[in-house]
Scaffold this motif. Structure first.
Motif, PDB file in Angstrom:
ATOM      1  N   LYS A  44       0.803  -1.093   0.008  1.00  0.00           N
ATOM      2  CA  LYS A  44       0.001  -0.085   0.185  1.00  0.00           C
ATOM      3  C   LYS A  44       1.010   1.078   0.059  1.00  0.00           C
ATOM      4  CE  LYS A  44      -3.816   2.506   1.089  1.00  0.00           C
ATOM      5  NZ  LYS A  44      -3.803   3.598  -0.036  1.00  0.00           N
ATOM      6  N   ASP A  48       0.731   4.085  -2.678  1.00  0.00           N
ATOM      7  CA  ASP A  48       0.717   5.456  -2.604  1.00  0.00           C
ATOM      8  C   ASP A  48       1.858   6.432  -2.955  1.00  0.00           C
ATOM      9  OD1 ASP A  48      -1.756   4.766  -1.527  1.00  0.00           O
ATOM     10  OD2 ASP A  48      -1.113   4.929   0.545  1.00  0.00           O
ATOM     11  N   GLU A  51       2.136   6.158  -7.041  1.00  0.00           N
ATOM     12  CA  GLU A  51       0.861   6.740  -7.485  1.00  0.00           C
ATOM     13  C   GLU A  51       1.278   8.442  -7.764  1.00  0.00           C
ATOM     14  OE1 GLU A  51      -3.401   5.139  -6.454  1.00  0.00           O
ATOM     15  OE2 GLU A  51      -2.682   6.801  -5.205  1.00  0.00           O
TER      16      GLU A  51
END
Length: 80
Positions: A44, A48, A51
């Motif tokens: 995750k 993040d 991204e």
């Protein structure tokens, strides 16, 4: 998503119990949810971090995250 379920597990179980649908959550182990969320946390974080709004992630970020995630998976399999 799993983290959200873990954080709200007691409330979810309560609502489902009241509506006679506890079997939909009763077979979910809280310890398994904790293990999965812990294992998936670096993925995750990588998602993040890599991204972006309109551009591809910098190549200088991809390699360090790839190495970190591979090391994480390797250490996780040693713990089994």
């Amino acid at each position: 998503m799993l983290n959200s379920v873990l954080e709200q597990y007691e409330d979810i179980a309560s609502v489902l119990t009241e509506s006679n649908n506890y079997n939909k959550v009763g077979c979910i182990s809280v310890s398994t949810l904790k293990l999965l969320t812990s294992f998936l946390k670096p993925f995750k974080e990588a998602t993040d971090h890599l991204e972006t709004d309109n551009t591809a992630p910098s190549a200088s970020l991809v390699l360090p995250w790839s190495v970190r995630l591979m090391e994480h998976c390797t250490s996780a399999t040693k713990d089994l």
